[in-house]
Design a protein around this motif. Structure first.
Motif, PDB file in Angstrom:
ATOM      1  N   GLN A 170       0.828  -1.207   0.000  1.00  0.00           N
ATOM      2  CA  GLN A 170       0.000   0.000   0.000  1.00  0.00           C
ATOM      3  C   GLN A 170       0.863   1.257   0.000  1.00  0.00           C
ATOM      4  O   GLN A 170       0.530   2.247  -0.657  1.00  0.00           O
ATOM      5  CB  GLN A 170      -0.929   0.004   1.216  1.00  0.00           C
ATOM      6  CG  GLN A 170      -2.044  -1.007   1.076  1.00  0.00           C
ATOM      7  CD  GLN A 170      -3.374  -0.444   1.568  1.00  0.00           C
ATOM      8  OE1 GLN A 170      -3.582   0.764   1.604  1.00  0.00           O
ATOM      9  NE2 GLN A 170      -4.259  -1.327   1.944  1.00  0.00           N
ATOM     10  N   ALA A 220      -2.955   7.110  11.355  1.00  0.00           N
ATOM     11  CA  ALA A 220      -4.143   6.524  10.721  1.00  0.00           C
ATOM     12  C   ALA A 220      -5.351   7.450  10.882  1.00  0.00           C
ATOM     13  O   ALA A 220      -6.124   7.671   9.951  1.00  0.00           O
ATOM     14  CB  ALA A 220      -4.434   5.155  11.330  1.00  0.00           C
ATOM     15  N   LEU A 232      -5.184  10.475   8.634  1.00  0.00           N
ATOM     16  CA  LEU A 232      -5.557  10.136   7.260  1.00  0.00           C
ATOM     17  C   LEU A 232      -7.077  10.145   7.095  1.00  0.00           C
ATOM     18  O   LEU A 232      -7.610  10.792   6.195  1.00  0.00           O
ATOM     19  CB  LEU A 232      -5.014   8.750   6.885  1.00  0.00           C
ATOM     20  CG  LEU A 232      -3.502   8.642   6.653  1.00  0.00           C
ATOM     21  CD1 LEU A 232      -3.076   7.189   6.563  1.00  0.00           C
ATOM     22  CD2 LEU A 232      -3.118   9.383   5.371  1.00  0.00           C
ATOM     23  N   THR A 233      -7.782   9.439   7.980  1.00  0.00           N
ATOM     24  CA  THR A 233      -9.245   9.339   7.819  1.00  0.00           C
ATOM     25  C   THR A 233      -9.915  10.682   8.133  1.00  0.00           C
ATOM     26  O   THR A 233     -10.848  11.082   7.444  1.00  0.00           O
ATOM     27  CB  THR A 233      -9.822   8.233   8.720  1.00  0.00           C
ATOM     28  OG1 THR A 233      -9.298   8.378  10.029  1.00  0.00           O
ATOM     29  CG2 THR A 233      -9.447   6.862   8.204  1.00  0.00           C
ATOM     30  N   LYS A 245      -9.328  13.020   5.167  1.00  0.00           N
ATOM     31  CA  LYS A 245     -10.135  12.629   4.012  1.00  0.00           C
ATOM     32  C   LYS A 245     -11.613  12.940   4.242  1.00  0.00           C
ATOM     33  O   LYS A 245     -12.316  13.382   3.331  1.00  0.00           O
ATOM     34  CB  LYS A 245      -9.944  11.131   3.719  1.00  0.00           C
ATOM     35  CG  LYS A 245     -10.729  10.610   2.533  1.00  0.00           C
ATOM     36  CD  LYS A 245     -10.331  11.318   1.243  1.00  0.00           C
ATOM     37  CE  LYS A 245     -11.350  11.105   0.148  1.00  0.00           C
ATOM     38  NZ  LYS A 245     -11.099  11.957  -1.029  1.00  0.00           N
ATOM     39  N   ILE A 253      -3.493  11.645  -1.533  1.00  0.00           N
ATOM     40  CA  ILE A 253      -4.401  10.947  -0.614  1.00  0.00           C
ATOM     41  C   ILE A 253      -5.776  11.599  -0.639  1.00  0.00           C
ATOM     42  O   ILE A 253      -6.803  10.920  -0.694  1.00  0.00           O
ATOM     43  CB  ILE A 253      -3.798  10.931   0.817  1.00  0.00           C
ATOM     44  CG1 ILE A 253      -2.635   9.931   0.856  1.00  0.00           C
ATOM     45  CG2 ILE A 253      -4.846  10.593   1.870  1.00  0.00           C
ATOM     46  CD1 ILE A 253      -1.704  10.084   2.039  1.00  0.00           C
ATOM     47  N   SER A 302     -12.665   7.716  -0.421  1.00  0.00           N
ATOM     48  CA  SER A 302     -12.635   7.502   1.026  1.00  0.00           C
ATOM     49  C   SER A 302     -12.274   6.063   1.356  1.00  0.00           C
ATOM     50  O   SER A 302     -11.517   5.797   2.293  1.00  0.00           O
ATOM     51  CB  SER A 302     -14.007   7.803   1.636  1.00  0.00           C
ATOM     52  OG  SER A 302     -14.228   9.181   1.672  1.00  0.00           O
ATOM     53  N   VAL A 346      -8.563   5.480   1.284  1.00  0.00           N
ATOM     54  CA  VAL A 346      -7.868   6.121   2.400  1.00  0.00           C
ATOM     55  C   VAL A 346      -8.147   5.360   3.701  1.00  0.00           C
ATOM     56  O   VAL A 346      -7.239   5.120   4.499  1.00  0.00           O
ATOM     57  CB  VAL A 346      -8.299   7.598   2.533  1.00  0.00           C
ATOM     58  CG1 VAL A 346      -7.613   8.255   3.722  1.00  0.00           C
ATOM     59  CG2 VAL A 346      -7.979   8.356   1.247  1.00  0.00           C
ATOM     60  N   ASN A 347      -9.406   4.954   3.872  1.00  0.00           N
ATOM     61  CA  ASN A 347      -9.743   4.184   5.073  1.00  0.00           C
ATOM     62  C   ASN A 347      -8.991   2.859   5.099  1.00  0.00           C
ATOM     63  O   ASN A 347      -8.581   2.396   6.162  1.00  0.00           O
ATOM     64  CB  ASN A 347     -11.251   3.931   5.144  1.00  0.00           C
ATOM     65  CG  ASN A 347     -12.021   5.221   5.399  1.00  0.00           C
ATOM     66  OD1 ASN A 347     -11.448   6.191   5.891  1.00  0.00           O
ATOM     67  ND2 ASN A 347     -13.292   5.231   5.066  1.00  0.00           N
ATOM     68  N   GLU A 348      -8.815   2.260   3.924  1.00  0.00           N
ATOM     69  CA  GLU A 348      -8.093   0.989   3.884  1.00  0.00           C
ATOM     70  C   GLU A 348      -6.629   1.190   4.260  1.00  0.00           C
ATOM     71  O   GLU A 348      -6.060   0.387   4.999  1.00  0.00           O
ATOM     72  CB  GLU A 348      -8.198   0.359   2.491  1.00  0.00           C
ATOM     73  CG  GLU A 348      -7.812  -1.116   2.528  1.00  0.00           C
ATOM     74  CD  GLU A 348      -7.643  -1.713   1.144  1.00  0.00           C
ATOM     75  OE1 GLU A 348      -8.330  -1.255   0.211  1.00  0.00           O
ATOM     76  OE2 GLU A 348      -6.816  -2.631   1.018  1.00  0.00           O
ATOM     77  N   LEU A 349      -6.037   2.294   3.766  1.00  0.00           N
ATOM     78  CA  LEU A 349      -4.647   2.583   4.132  1.00  0.00           C
ATOM     79  C   LEU A 349      -4.533   2.782   5.646  1.00  0.00           C
ATOM     80  O   LEU A 349      -3.628   2.236   6.292  1.00  0.00           O
ATOM     81  CB  LEU A 349      -4.164   3.839   3.379  1.00  0.00           C
ATOM     82  CG  LEU A 349      -2.760   4.346   3.713  1.00  0.00           C
ATOM     83  CD1 LEU A 349      -1.711   3.278   3.447  1.00  0.00           C
ATOM     84  CD2 LEU A 349      -2.437   5.607   2.897  1.00  0.00           C
ATOM     85  N   ALA A 350      -5.473   3.533   6.211  1.00  0.00           N
ATOM     86  CA  ALA A 350      -5.465   3.794   7.661  1.00  0.00           C
ATOM     87  C   ALA A 350      -5.619   2.478   8.432  1.00  0.00           C
ATOM     88  O   ALA A 350      -4.924   2.237   9.421  1.00  0.00           O
ATOM     89  CB  ALA A 350      -6.587   4.759   8.025  1.00  0.00           C
ATOM     90  N   THR A 406      -4.881  -0.527   7.343  1.00  0.00           N
ATOM     91  CA  THR A 406      -3.671  -1.330   7.156  1.00  0.00           C
ATOM     92  C   THR A 406      -2.602  -0.919   8.160  1.00  0.00           C
ATOM     93  O   THR A 406      -1.916  -1.761   8.736  1.00  0.00           O
ATOM     94  CB  THR A 406      -3.132  -1.149   5.719  1.00  0.00           C
ATOM     95  OG1 THR A 406      -4.143  -1.589   4.809  1.00  0.00           O
ATOM     96  CG2 THR A 406      -1.872  -1.962   5.489  1.00  0.00           C
ATOM     97  N   LEU A 407      -2.478   0.396   8.383  1.00  0.00           N
ATOM     98  CA  LEU A 407      -1.488   0.899   9.337  1.00  0.00           C
ATOM     99  C   LEU A 407      -1.768   0.379  10.746  1.00  0.00           C
ATOM    100  O   LEU A 407      -0.885  -0.163  11.403  1.00  0.00           O
ATOM    101  CB  LEU A 407      -1.494   2.433   9.350  1.00  0.00           C
ATOM    102  CG  LEU A 407      -0.893   3.134   8.134  1.00  0.00           C
ATOM    103  CD1 LEU A 407      -1.204   4.618   8.163  1.00  0.00           C
ATOM    104  CD2 LEU A 407       0.619   2.928   8.099  1.00  0.00           C
ATOM    105  N   THR A 408      -3.016   0.532  11.209  1.00  0.00           N
ATOM    106  CA  THR A 408      -3.327   0.123  12.579  1.00  0.00           C
ATOM    107  C   THR A 408      -3.294  -1.398  12.725  1.00  0.00           C
ATOM    108  O   THR A 408      -2.799  -1.918  13.716  1.00  0.00           O
ATOM    109  CB  THR A 408      -4.698   0.674  13.032  1.00  0.00           C
ATOM    110  OG1 THR A 408      -5.661   0.404  12.021  1.00  0.00           O
ATOM    111  CG2 THR A 408      -4.635   2.165  13.255  1.00  0.00           C
ATOM    112  N   ASP A 409      -3.802  -2.104  11.713  1.00  0.00           N
ATOM    113  CA  ASP A 409      -3.764  -3.575  11.731  1.00  0.00           C
ATOM    114  C   ASP A 409      -2.332  -4.074  11.811  1.00  0.00           C
ATOM    115  O   ASP A 409      -2.006  -4.938  12.623  1.00  0.00           O
ATOM    116  CB  ASP A 409      -4.353  -4.148  10.431  1.00  0.00           C
ATOM    117  CG  ASP A 409      -5.828  -4.436  10.564  1.00  0.00           C
ATOM    118  OD1 ASP A 409      -6.438  -3.921  11.528  1.00  0.00           O
ATOM    119  OD2 ASP A 409      -6.374  -5.154   9.704  1.00  0.00           O
TER     120      ASP A 409
END
Lengths: 202, 202
Positions: free
Chosen positions: A17, A48, A51-52, A55, B36, B41, B44-48, B50-53
């Protein structure tokens, strides 16, 4: 399952990503991923959330289409900017180049793209309605700062044609040799344009 | 409030956080932020997410300390890697350099830092207990791949001293002129080390 088939899906997903972002190669993405993993959870969660949040709360300026978190952006809202000098750009990121130069005191208009029949983008898909509206102010100058490809040229022509007969001045950015570049490495078309637009001296 | 005082806090915050990542300058951070904001949305939410996961589910490998989402990492779990050849590194990111070269078939041991009294980091803060344990396997070779600064040297000395009398081979990476670099630009200390470690020919 062979040992070599063990996948670290989460790490791969994170690197993948990050590598999908512009100007981030695979090697930089790896470095970023490992940097992120080395940080505290709170720092990563904050990134994170940023980012959200960004957006979800940043949208197009009601006046020019630039990114803003309020009704109109800080440039449109700045009384010291000339509101009737409007630089027309394709996307918000293009505004950064002008703002970095510090030499532009007008405002902007973001089209949100260029006319591109091959990609199915017609005038109806772009922010033209508001541009015609802004062009009706008194003594407006539009500076077309669109890319110099076929779509950019077609979009510029469309604007010129649509505003024919209106009391609005239209200009476009000068084309020529970039400052600081070596002639040897400048592409042919740029040299050709620079020759055509040569400026008399003395 | 003056017009010029209008702040776009969210955009500034986004750019600032991106610029805080390694090898991301302010200009790249701006470009990333605008990229970004231009995305859906969902992306961007998926990137966020992915970061926290990644941060919450990736932890240290129980064997070597590398990042993994399982009990042991894919390198320790790979039966084709030599489990008794252990490359000792400071941090997980250092492993990438070896894996990219594709020339190393052993495993790793991540110390999690180097001994640095000035920063208050003593042996007790690093992953030594597991290193001594791994060194008790039969026919182990430790390859010390620590940085060549004072802390790296001190940590290497500490390891050598601690394992004195144990049936374990200890080596360190060769020091010399980097492949492909011009002698003219190589620093003095590297030249000195390369001279000292010169290799006889023919």
């Amino acid at each position: 399952m062979l040992d070599a088939d063990i996948k670290e899906t989460l790490i791969e997903n994170l690197i993948g990503q990050l590598a999908g972002l512009p100007s981030i190669g695979r090697k930089t993405a790896q470095r970023l991923a490992y940097h992120i993993l080395a940080q505290d959870s709170s720092a990563v969660n904050e990134l994170a959330r940023t980012l959200t949040d960004a957006k979800s709360r940043i949208h197009a300026c009601a006046s020019c289409g630039n990114y803003t978190e309020r009704e109109t952006c800080r440039i449109c809202g700045n009384g010291r900017r000339q509101q009737n000098m409007i630089c027309v750009v394709e996307k918000p990121a293009d505004i950064l180049a002008f703002e970095r130069s510090g030499s532009y005191l007008g405002v902007y208009h973001v089209l949100g793209g260029t006319i591109s029949p091959l990609d199915g983008i017609g005038p109806g898909d772009l922010n033209f309605a508001r541009l015609w509206e802004r062009s009706r102010q008194s003594q407006v100058e539009l500076i077309l700062a669109l890319n110099t490809n076929a779509e950019g040229e077609a979009t510029a022509s469309y604007i010129v044609q649509k505003l024919q007969g209106m009391p609005v001045r239209i200009s476009r950015l000068a084309r020529g040799i970039p400052v600081g570049s070596e002639l040897e490495y400048v592409d042919e078309l740029t040299v050709q344009r620079a020759l055509e637009s040569r400026v008399e001296m003395g």
